[in-house]
Enzyme design. Structure first.
Site, mmCIF file in Angstrom:
data_model
loop_
_atom_site.group_PDB
_atom_site.id
_atom_site.type_symbol
_atom_site.label_atom_id
_atom_site.label_comp_id
_atom_site.label_asym_id
_atom_site.label_seq_id
_atom_site.Cartn_x
_atom_site.Cartn_y
_atom_site.Cartn_z
ATOM 1 N N GLN A 182 0.742 -1.218 0.039
ATOM 2 C CA GLN A 182 0.038 0.034 -0.039
ATOM 3 C C GLN A 182 0.695 1.165 0.068
ATOM 4 O OE1 GLN A 182 -2.287 0.242 3.555
ATOM 5 N NE2 GLN A 182 -3.549 1.813 2.841
ATOM 6 N N GLY A 183 0.964 2.043 -1.113
ATOM 7 C CA GLY A 183 1.611 2.994 -1.405
ATOM 8 C C GLY A 183 0.968 4.493 -1.039
ATOM 9 N N SER A 224 1.273 6.428 2.374
ATOM 10 C CA SER A 224 2.034 7.465 3.206
ATOM 11 C C SER A 224 3.303 8.060 2.609
ATOM 12 C CB SER A 224 2.396 6.955 4.513
ATOM 13 O OG SER A 224 1.281 6.138 5.407
ATOM 14 N N SER A 227 4.755 -1.299 4.072
ATOM 15 C CA SER A 227 4.870 -2.444 4.439
ATOM 16 C C SER A 227 5.218 -3.409 3.393
ATOM 17 C CB SER A 227 3.682 -3.204 5.332
ATOM 18 O OG SER A 227 3.452 -2.131 6.353
ATOM 19 N N GLU A 287 -10.095 -0.542 5.262
ATOM 20 C CA GLU A 287 -9.057 -0.797 6.262
ATOM 21 C C GLU A 287 -9.556 -0.904 7.666
ATOM 22 O OE1 GLU A 287 -6.091 2.362 6.305
ATOM 23 O OE2 GLU A 287 -4.427 0.698 6.299
ATOM 24 N N GLU A 321 -4.414 9.323 18.170
ATOM 25 C CA GLU A 321 -4.876 10.587 18.450
ATOM 26 C C GLU A 321 -5.721 11.006 17.292
ATOM 27 O OE1 GLU A 321 -1.689 9.636 18.128
ATOM 28 O OE2 GLU A 321 -1.059 10.479 20.259
HETATM 29 C C1 LIG Z 1 3.813 -0.803 11.334
HETATM 30 C C2 LIG Z 1 3.392 0.244 10.233
HETATM 31 C C3 LIG Z 1 3.263 -0.252 9.082
HETATM 32 C C4 LIG Z 1 2.589 0.770 8.060
HETATM 33 N N1 LIG Z 1 2.517 0.258 6.830
HETATM 34 C C5 LIG Z 1 2.216 1.149 5.786
HETATM 35 C C6 LIG Z 1 1.915 0.828 4.598
HETATM 36 O O1 LIG Z 1 2.004 -0.355 4.203
HETATM 37 N N2 LIG Z 1 1.509 1.657 3.588
HETATM 38 C C7 LIG Z 1 1.327 3.296 4.204
HETATM 39 O O2 LIG Z 1 0.880 3.796 3.135
HETATM 40 N N3 LIG Z 1 1.479 3.763 5.404
HETATM 41 C C8 LIG Z 1 1.727 2.537 6.228
HETATM 42 N N4 LIG Z 1 2.254 2.959 7.455
HETATM 43 C C9 LIG Z 1 1.958 4.324 7.741
HETATM 44 C C10 LIG Z 1 0.915 4.873 8.716
HETATM 45 O O3 LIG Z 1 -0.196 4.853 7.711
HETATM 46 C C11 LIG Z 1 1.302 6.343 9.296
HETATM 47 O O4 LIG Z 1 2.284 5.985 9.957
HETATM 48 C C12 LIG Z 1 0.254 6.895 9.730
HETATM 49 O O5 LIG Z 1 -0.730 7.365 8.783
HETATM 50 C C13 LIG Z 1 0.665 8.244 10.614
HETATM 51 O O6 LIG Z 1 1.201 8.918 9.771
HETATM 52 P P1 LIG Z 1 2.687 9.599 10.069
HETATM 53 O O7 LIG Z 1 3.595 8.473 10.528
HETATM 54 O O8 LIG Z 1 3.046 10.331 8.924
HETATM 55 O O9 LIG Z 1 2.542 10.439 11.182
HETATM 56 P P2 LIG Z 1 1.885 12.143 11.564
HETATM 57 O O10 LIG Z 1 0.587 11.997 10.866
HETATM 58 O O11 LIG Z 1 2.992 13.066 11.115
HETATM 59 O O12 LIG Z 1 1.713 12.053 13.060
HETATM 60 C C14 LIG Z 1 2.838 12.412 14.026
HETATM 61 C C15 LIG Z 1 1.911 12.489 15.240
HETATM 62 O O13 LIG Z 1 0.949 13.534 15.348
HETATM 63 C C16 LIG Z 1 -0.216 13.191 15.646
HETATM 64 N N5 LIG Z 1 -1.329 13.847 14.682
HETATM 65 C C17 LIG Z 1 -1.168 14.045 13.413
HETATM 66 N N6 LIG Z 1 -2.385 14.587 13.017
HETATM 67 C C18 LIG Z 1 -3.098 14.977 14.079
HETATM 68 C C19 LIG Z 1 -4.431 15.602 14.319
HETATM 69 N N7 LIG Z 1 -5.003 16.182 13.289
HETATM 70 N N8 LIG Z 1 -4.757 15.792 15.688
HETATM 71 C C20 LIG Z 1 -3.983 15.188 16.777
HETATM 72 N N9 LIG Z 1 -2.819 14.790 16.525
HETATM 73 C C21 LIG Z 1 -2.372 14.614 15.330
HETATM 74 C C22 LIG Z 1 -0.385 11.718 15.142
HETATM 75 O O14 LIG Z 1 -1.406 11.165 16.113
HETATM 76 C C23 LIG Z 1 1.032 11.470 15.710
HETATM 77 O O15 LIG Z 1 1.171 11.183 17.178
HETATM 78 C C24 LIG Z 1 2.714 2.182 8.529
HETATM 79 C C25 LIG Z 1 2.863 2.669 9.831
HETATM 80 C C26 LIG Z 1 3.392 1.524 10.508
HETATM 81 C C27 LIG Z 1 3.589 2.011 12.094
#
Ligand SMILES: Cc1cc2nc3c(=O)[nH]c(=O)nc-3n(C[C@H](O)[C@H](O)[C@H](O)COP(=O)(O)OP(=O)(O)OC[C@H]3O[C@@H](n4cnc5c(N)ncnc54)[C@H](O)[C@@H]3O)c2cc1C
Length: 396
Positions: free
Chosen positions: A131-132, A134, A166, A249, A380
């Site tokens: 899944q591309g 993020s 992933s 999802e 969050e």
């Molecule tokens: C094990 C694992 C597997 C994954 N696999 C995939 C995958 O296969 N494909 C894919 O596309 N993605 C994948 N992801 C990514 C995942 O979808 C993102 O990590 C997730 O959406 C959070 O985005 P971010 O990491 O950019 O954090 P951010 O969105 O930058 O968030 C950082 C912090 O800010 C907080 N925050 C953000 N927005 C708000 C808001 N509006 N209000 C309050 N708090 C907020 C968040 O809760 C977090 O604590 C994976 C993540 C993990 C951990």
């Protein structure tokens, strides 16, 4: 809501049990079962299991028969998940993207040729999908993604970067969202693509997690040519498709089945770990903790049932999905914290260290489950959804 199953659902559960008894090796769900250690092992086990499911007629349970599925109800899907978890069947995390996201998205929004090309292969477990979505600056705020797609006649040329993808290093295909119109509003000008991961111009760099495994990756696209026939929905209207994918999802999950299995493992651990010249389970403080966790696993089960009831009645997931995601992900972390507290210094042993307990799986799970409150919508973000859509609080 009515928690009782119908006679037909009871019969379905009995059928599932009979089939699992015959299909799974005897050592499954016993201490002799060694969980796959590496991502590669997990992918291989999961792929083989998907083929077994397919051969037995259990692949894509809720998929319509017209698309090769079983046409079962969401309650039957729930029963099937509960029985698989209880029997210790391999999980299909590698196929979650294929079966859980790509398949339903293609059935809802794909063209007939796309459905014919991909759906049977997904059911058989032939292809691994990643899944591309993020990007480094687009996670929770997915619509902020910047990977570019330039429409050039019959192809879309893709350039940019995805992250946390992933098992991309094992994937044959990717569901990818790109920005085809940078001048349109944030949620407009996006396009949803099916990308062959062997295409020239794709570079995959694995990221090592604190478990020591490289499960997710950075994926770079350098002028990758994607045929226009691989656009799902319309060019510049990809957000509608993304919403379809994300609804799948977050809907219909049955995490309580896995949690119940983990709880049983924890109870067995408490019966063997020493504490004050007895076993840990004799300690009133430990018993209190275990009882609390047992209650919470039941709460997760009932919340999952509420979620399924809403989907059954309305045809789409409600905010109950957020309550469930928030609750189970934090509960699973508490469960692993308790297990590692019982292990004491043994919890510091990891990997293949032979002196460890239960193949050191508790430590691995403690580390892995930290990610549960991030993926598929952070805690969050779930709290925001609950605040706005359940409690009716104003947006900040
Ligand atoms: C094990 C694992 C597997 C994954 N696999 C995939 C995958 O296969 N494909 C894919 O596309 N993605 C994948 N992801 C990514 C995942 O979808 C993102 O990590 C997730 O959406 C959070 O985005 P971010 O990491 O950019 O954090 P951010 O969105 O930058 O968030 C950082 C912090 O800010 C907080 N925050 C953000 N927005 C708000 C808001 N509006 N209000 C309050 N708090 C907020 C968040 O809760 C977090 O604590 C994976 C993540 C993990 C951990």
């Amino acid at each position: 809501m009515d928690f009782r199953l119908t006679a037909a659902e009871d019969a379905f559960r009995a059928d599932v049990r009979r089939w699992l008894d015959a299909a799974l090796p005897q050592f499954f769900a016993t201490p002799a079962q060694r969980e796959p250690r590496t991502a590669a092992e997990r992918i291989a086990a999961s792929k083989a299991w998907q083929r077994t499911l397919f051969d037995g007629g259990w692949a894509g349970i809720t998929w319509p028969r017209a698309h090769g599925g079983r046409g079962a109800s969401i309650v039957e899907q729930l029963i099937f998940s509960e029985e698989c978890a209880a029997a210790g069947a391999p999980d299909s995390i590698n196929l979650a993207v294929a079966l859980g996201l790509t398949g339903p998205t293609l059935m809802a929004c794909g063209t007939a040729p796309q459905q014919a090309q991909f759906l049977p292969r997904i059911l058989r477990g032939d292809d691994i999908w990643c899944q591309g979505f993020s990007e480094p600056n687009a996670g929770s705020d997915l619509a902020g993604l910047r990977t570019r797609g330039v429409v050039e006649g019959d192809t879309i040329a893709v350039t940019g970067q995805k992250i946390w993808t992933s098992f991309a290093q094992y994937a044959d295909w990717c569901i990818l969202v790109v920005r085809t119109d940078p001048n349109a509003g944030k949620h407009r000008g996006l396009t949803f693509l099916l990308v062959d991961m062997k295409s020239p111009g794709i570079t995959i760099r694995p990221l090592v997690e604190m478990t020591g495994e490289a499960w997710f990756n950075e994926v770079f696209f350098d002028d990758v040519k994607v045929p226009r026939a691989n656009v799902v929905g319309e060019i510049d209207k990809g957000w509608d498709v993304v919403i379809t994918t994300l609804a799948h999802e977050r809907g219909g999950a049955a995490p309580h089945a896995r949690l119940r299995r983990e709880l049983h493992g924890l109870l067995a651990l408490a019966q063997t770990q020493p504490r004050n010249d007895a076993t840990a389970v004799a300690d009133p403080g430990v018993r209190q903790q275990l009882a609390q966790l047992a209650v919470e696993v039941q709460i997760a089960r009932l919340t999952a049932y509420r979620n399924v009831t809403v989907i059954q009645r309305t045809g789409k997931p409600g905010p109950e999905g957020s309550i469930l995601k928030l609750f189970w992900s934090e509960l699973e972390q508490r469960l692993m914290d308790t297990a590692c507290a019982l292990l004491g210094p043994y919890a510091t042993l990891a990997g293949d260290e032979a002196r460890g307990v239960d193949h050191n799986q508790w430590t691995r799970e403690l580390l892995w489950t930290r990610s549960a409150t991030i993926y598929a919508g952070t805690s969050e973000v779930q709290r925001n959804i609950i605040a706005q859509r359940v409690l009716g609080l104003p947006r900040a």
